[in-house]
Design a protein around this motif. Structure first.
Motif, PDB file in Angstrom:
ATOM      1  N   SER A 143       0.850  -1.198   0.000  1.00 52.42           N
ATOM      2  CA  SER A 143       0.000   0.000   0.000  1.00 52.42           C
ATOM      3  C   SER A 143       0.883   1.245   0.000  1.00 52.42           C
ATOM      4  O   SER A 143       2.091   1.170   0.270  1.00 52.42           O
ATOM      5  CB  SER A 143      -0.901  -0.001   1.232  1.00 52.42           C
ATOM      6  N   PHE A 144       0.258   2.392  -0.217  1.00 52.46           N
ATOM      7  CA  PHE A 144       1.037   3.643  -0.223  1.00 52.46           C
ATOM      8  C   PHE A 144       1.615   3.939   1.163  1.00 52.46           C
ATOM      9  O   PHE A 144       2.506   4.756   1.310  1.00 52.46           O
ATOM     10  CB  PHE A 144       0.164   4.816  -0.718  1.00 52.46           C
ATOM     11  N   GLU A 145       1.095   3.209   2.161  1.00 51.46           N
ATOM     12  CA  GLU A 145       1.647   3.357   3.525  1.00 51.46           C
ATOM     13  C   GLU A 145       2.716   2.313   3.816  1.00 51.46           C
ATOM     14  O   GLU A 145       3.216   2.227   4.930  1.00 51.46           O
ATOM     15  CB  GLU A 145       0.509   3.210   4.546  1.00 51.46           C
ATOM     16  N   GLY A 146       3.016   1.471   2.821  1.00 52.44           N
ATOM     17  CA  GLY A 146       4.090   0.486   2.988  1.00 52.44           C
ATOM     18  C   GLY A 146       3.625  -0.831   3.568  1.00 52.44           C
ATOM     19  O   GLY A 146       4.444  -1.673   3.953  1.00 52.44           O
ATOM     20  N   LYS A 147       2.310  -1.028   3.657  1.00 57.60           N
ATOM     21  CA  LYS A 147       1.789  -2.295   4.203  1.00 57.60           C
ATOM     22  C   LYS A 147       1.831  -3.391   3.160  1.00 57.60           C
ATOM     23  O   LYS A 147       1.339  -3.225   2.049  1.00 57.60           O
ATOM     24  CB  LYS A 147       0.352  -2.099   4.679  1.00 57.60           C
ATOM     25  N   VAL A 148       2.432  -4.526   3.543  1.00 56.60           N
ATOM     26  CA  VAL A 148       2.593  -5.640   2.593  1.00 56.60           C
ATOM     27  C   VAL A 148       1.464  -6.651   2.762  1.00 56.60           C
ATOM     28  O   VAL A 148       1.067  -6.985   3.873  1.00 56.60           O
ATOM     29  CB  VAL A 148       3.951  -6.338   2.830  1.00 56.60           C
ATOM     30  N   SER A 149       0.936  -7.138   1.638  1.00 55.42           N
ATOM     31  CA  SER A 149      -0.004  -8.260   1.661  1.00 55.42           C
ATOM     32  C   SER A 149       0.235  -9.053   0.379  1.00 55.42           C
ATOM     33  O   SER A 149       1.072  -8.667  -0.441  1.00 55.42           O
ATOM     34  CB  SER A 149      -1.457  -7.772   1.755  1.00 55.42           C
ATOM     35  N   GLY A 150      -0.496 -10.132   0.213  1.00 58.65           N
ATOM     36  CA  GLY A 150      -0.294 -10.918  -1.002  1.00 58.65           C
ATOM     37  C   GLY A 150      -0.953 -12.265  -0.911  1.00 58.65           C
ATOM     38  O   GLY A 150      -1.666 -12.557   0.051  1.00 58.65           O
ATOM     39  N   LYS A 161      10.334  -7.132   1.078  1.00 58.82           N
ATOM     40  CA  LYS A 161      10.723  -5.953   1.855  1.00 58.82           C
ATOM     41  C   LYS A 161      10.210  -4.770   1.073  1.00 58.82           C
ATOM     42  O   LYS A 161      10.355  -4.746  -0.162  1.00 58.82           O
ATOM     43  CB  LYS A 161      12.236  -5.855   1.932  1.00 58.82           C
ATOM     44  N   ALA A 162       9.605  -3.807   1.739  1.00 58.21           N
ATOM     45  CA  ALA A 162       9.088  -2.666   0.977  1.00 58.21           C
ATOM     46  C   ALA A 162       9.097  -1.403   1.819  1.00 58.21           C
ATOM     47  O   ALA A 162       8.868  -1.448   3.039  1.00 58.21           O
ATOM     48  CB  ALA A 162       7.668  -2.955   0.519  1.00 58.21           C
ATOM     49  N   VAL A 163       9.390  -0.296   1.173  1.00 55.39           N
ATOM     50  CA  VAL A 163       9.296   1.020   1.809  1.00 55.39           C
ATOM     51  C   VAL A 163       8.515   1.923   0.858  1.00 55.39           C
ATOM     52  O   VAL A 163       8.817   1.981  -0.337  1.00 55.39           O
ATOM     53  CB  VAL A 163      10.696   1.628   2.084  1.00 55.39           C
ATOM     54  N   ALA A 164       7.486   2.572   1.388  1.00 53.84           N
ATOM     55  CA  ALA A 164       6.691   3.510   0.577  1.00 53.84           C
ATOM     56  C   ALA A 164       6.868   4.913   1.133  1.00 53.84           C
ATOM     57  O   ALA A 164       7.059   5.076   2.345  1.00 53.84           O
ATOM     58  CB  ALA A 164       5.227   3.103   0.618  1.00 53.84           C
ATOM     59  N   LYS A 165       6.840   5.886   0.235  1.00 49.83           N
ATOM     60  CA  LYS A 165       6.953   7.282   0.678  1.00 49.83           C
ATOM     61  C   LYS A 165       6.012   8.142  -0.139  1.00 49.83           C
ATOM     62  O   LYS A 165       5.876   7.924  -1.348  1.00 49.83           O
ATOM     63  CB  LYS A 165       8.386   7.793   0.469  1.00 49.83           C
ATOM     64  N   LYS A 166       5.398   9.116   0.508  1.00 47.86           N
ATOM     65  CA  LYS A 166       4.552  10.052  -0.244  1.00 47.86           C
ATOM     66  C   LYS A 166       5.433  11.015  -1.021  1.00 47.86           C
ATOM     67  O   LYS A 166       6.533  11.360  -0.568  1.00 47.86           O
ATOM     68  CB  LYS A 166       3.669  10.838   0.720  1.00 47.86           C
ATOM     69  N   THR A 167       4.943  11.449  -2.169  1.00 47.15           N
ATOM     70  CA  THR A 167       5.637  12.470  -2.949  1.00 47.15           C
ATOM     71  C   THR A 167       4.653  13.621  -3.173  1.00 47.15           C
ATOM     72  O   THR A 167       3.493  13.529  -2.771  1.00 47.15           O
ATOM     73  CB  THR A 167       6.059  11.914  -4.327  1.00 47.15           C
ATOM     74  N   GLU A 168       5.105  14.647  -3.871  1.00 39.77           N
ATOM     75  CA  GLU A 168       4.189  15.778  -4.124  1.00 39.77           C
ATOM     76  C   GLU A 168       3.023  15.371  -5.016  1.00 39.77           C
ATOM     77  O   GLU A 168       1.960  15.979  -4.985  1.00 39.77           O
ATOM     78  CB  GLU A 168       4.959  16.909  -4.800  1.00 39.77           C
ATOM     79  N   THR A 169       3.262  14.337  -5.841  1.00 37.70           N
ATOM     80  CA  THR A 169       2.227  13.959  -6.817  1.00 37.70           C
ATOM     81  C   THR A 169       1.596  12.599  -6.530  1.00 37.70           C
ATOM     82  O   THR A 169       0.783  12.131  -7.314  1.00 37.70           O
ATOM     83  CB  THR A 169       2.844  13.922  -8.237  1.00 37.70           C
ATOM     84  N   GLY A 170       1.987  11.957  -5.449  1.00 39.91           N
ATOM     85  CA  GLY A 170       1.449  10.623  -5.170  1.00 39.91           C
ATOM     86  C   GLY A 170       2.334   9.892  -4.194  1.00 39.91           C
ATOM     87  O   GLY A 170       2.529  10.331  -3.064  1.00 39.91           O
TER      88      GLY A 170
END
Ligand code: BGC
Length: 235
Positions: A143-150, A161-170
Motif C-alpha cells: 500500500s502507499f503506507e508500505g503495508k505488505v499483503s499478497g 521488503k518494501a518502503v513507501a513514501k509520499k511524494t508531491e504527486t502521489g
C-alpha cells in the motif's frame, strides 16, 4: 483467353482447393478479436537499498508504464485514475521494483487491502503461464503506507521488503521480492504483471491500471502475464 485457361487449369486442383480453404480460414481469422501483444520488459543487475529513495543505479533502468485501464473495474474517469511507472532490477536472490505513482488523493480506508491505494507485482518465475498459481507464482501487494499483503502458493510475507513514501504527486514504493524457484541468470525469462489500485477517497476501489493484460485476472491466473527478461550490463 489466358485467364480462362488458367482457370481451367486450376479448377479441380486439390492445391487450389487447399489454398481456398486456407484463405477462408485466414479470412475468418481476420474477424476474430486480436489477442493483444504480450508486453516485454528487461531488468538489469544491481542491488539497491530498500529505503524508498531513488539511488543513482535506478536512474538507468527503463521505466515500464502501468497505464492500461481495466475497464471492468474502473468507474473513475481515466484522467483521474492513478497511473505510474516501474523500474526493475535483479540480483541472484531478489527481484527489485521501484514504483512511481501519480495519485493526488491517497486513501487506505477500505478494509480490503486490494481496494486501498496500492501497487501489485505478480511473478511467474518459471514463465509457465500455467493458469492457476503454481509454487513459483506469487502476488505481492504494497500500500502507499508500505503495508505488505499478497497471495498465491509462492507468497510469503518474509520474502518481501518494501518502503513507501509520499511524494508531491502521489507516492513511491521500493520493494524486493525473493526468488523462490528460479535460479536467475542473464537471459532468464519470467512472467510478470504490474497493477495499480486506486481508491479516490471513497473507501472503495475506483479503478485499476495494469502493465500487460487489461483484465482483473492476475490474482487467479498467470496465463496473461507480460514477459520480463533478466539481463546483465555489458561491462
Ligand atoms: C484483484 C482483486 C482481488 C485481489 C485478491 C487483486 O489483484 O484486483 O480483485 O480480490 O487481488 O488478492
Amino acid at each position: 483467353m489466358r485467364v480462362h485457361s488458367f482457370r481451367s487449369f486450376v479448377v479441380g486442383s486439390s492445391a487450389i482447393a487447399s489454398f481456398l480453404l486456407a484463405y477462408g480460414a485466414f479470412a475468418v481469422g481476420q474477424d476474430q478479436p486480436k489477442k493483444p501483444k504480450r508486453e516485454a520488459a528487461v531488468a538489469d543487475t544491481g542491488t539497491p537499498k530498500i529505503d524508498g529513495e531513488m539511488e543513482d543505479k535506478w536512474k538507468g533502468a527503463i521505466e515500464v508504464p502501468v497505464k492500461k485501464v481495466v475497464a471492468s473495474e474502473t468507474t473513475l474517469k481515466e484522467k483521474d485514475l492513478a497511473v505510474g511507472t516501474v523500474r526493475l532490477m535483479w540480483d541472484k536472490e531478489y527481484l527489485y521494483a521501484f514504483w512511481n505513482v501519480t495519485d493526488p488523493k491517497l486513501s487506505a480506508s477500505s478494509s480490503d487491502a486490494w481496494a486501498q491505494d496500492s501497487v501489485e507485482l505478480f511473478v511467474d518465475e518459471l514463465n509457465q503461464h500455467a493458469g492457476p498459481y503454481q509454487k513459483d507464482d506469487a502476488q505481492y501487494r504494497v500500500s502507499f503506507e508500505g503495508k505488505v499483503s499478497g497471495d498465491g502458493p509462492g507468497f510469503k510475507e518474509s520474502n518481501v521488503k518494501a518502503v513507501a513514501k509520499k511524494t508531491e504527486t502521489g507516492y513511491v514504493v521500493e520493494m524486493s521480492v525473493k526468488f523462490m524457484e528460479a535460479k536467475p541468470k542473464p537471459g532468464h525469462e519470467m512472467g510478470l504483471e504490474l497493477q495499480i489500485n486506486d481508491d479516490p477517497g471513497t473507501g472503495s476501489r475506483g479503478g485499476i491500471r495494469k502493465w500487460n493484460h487489461a483484465e482483473n485476472d492476475s490474482y487467479q491466473s498467470t496465463t496473461d502475464f507480460g514477459l520480463l527478461v533478466l539481463t546483465a550490463a555489458v561491462p
